[in-house]
Design an enzyme around this catalytic site. Structure first.
Site, PDB file in Angstrom:
ATOM      1  N   HIS A  22      38.140  45.863  43.243  1.00 27.65           N
ATOM      2  CA  HIS A  22      37.315  44.838  43.887  1.00 27.65           C
ATOM      3  C   HIS A  22      36.179  44.479  42.942  1.00 27.65           C
ATOM      4  O   HIS A  22      35.673  45.335  42.212  1.00 27.65           O
ATOM      5  CB  HIS A  22      36.733  45.347  45.211  1.00 27.65           C
ATOM      6  CG  HIS A  22      37.732  45.405  46.320  1.00 27.65           C
ATOM      7  ND1 HIS A  22      38.294  44.274  46.870  1.00 27.65           N
ATOM      8  CD2 HIS A  22      38.271  46.448  46.983  1.00 27.65           C
ATOM      9  CE1 HIS A  22      39.134  44.630  47.820  1.00 27.65           C
ATOM     10  NE2 HIS A  22      39.143  45.944  47.899  1.00 27.65           N
ATOM     11  N   CYS A  34      36.114  38.082  44.136  1.00 24.31           N
ATOM     12  CA  CYS A  34      37.342  38.606  44.769  1.00 24.31           C
ATOM     13  C   CYS A  34      38.137  37.471  45.402  1.00 24.31           C
ATOM     14  O   CYS A  34      39.362  37.428  45.297  1.00 24.31           O
ATOM     15  CB  CYS A  34      37.005  39.658  45.817  1.00 24.31           C
ATOM     16  SG  CYS A  34      36.924  41.337  45.168  1.00 24.31           S
TER      17      CYS A  34
END
Length: 117
Positions: A22, A34
């Site tokens: 992430h 993201c």
């Protein structure tokens, strides 16, 4: 950090694209890095069946760490193989664009581009 790893064969064709991690560039649900990586990767992977007529070999886990692996593979039909390679290269180029402006959050490893972004 999001890590993108591109594996290529001796002819420089993409065999696999793996994306994990992430960005942590914002709060959950507000992380635009993201979101950009997800939009690019899932958008292209999800376009394969309607555009090329087959289901790609993909593993995906949105939860725990974020993960996508596309095993591109060699197709018997040369035209379909070429089109699939073009879609895979398009994904890599688009991810490089995201990494250029967000290098702190995205790393790309691709031998074709000498170590990536």
């Amino acid at each position: 950090m999001i890590t993108v790893t591109v594996q290529r064969n001796a002819h420089c064709e993409i065999e696999e694209i793996a994306i994990s991690g992430h960005a942590n560039a914002g709060r959950h649900g507000e992380d635009i890095v993201c979101a950009a990586v997800s939009a690019v990767s899932l958008g292209i992977v999800n376009s394969i069946q309607p555009l090329l007529g087959f289901v790609p070999d993909v593993e995906h886990a949105a939860e725990e760490g974020g993960f996508l692996r596309w095993r591109v593979g060699r197709l018997d039909d040369a035209r379909l193989h070429e089109k699939q390679q073009l879609l895979a290269e398009s994904m890599v180029v688009a991810l490089f664009v995201v990494a250029e402006t967000n290098g702190k959050y995205v790393a790309i490893h691709d031998s074709k581009w000498q170590g990536g972004a």
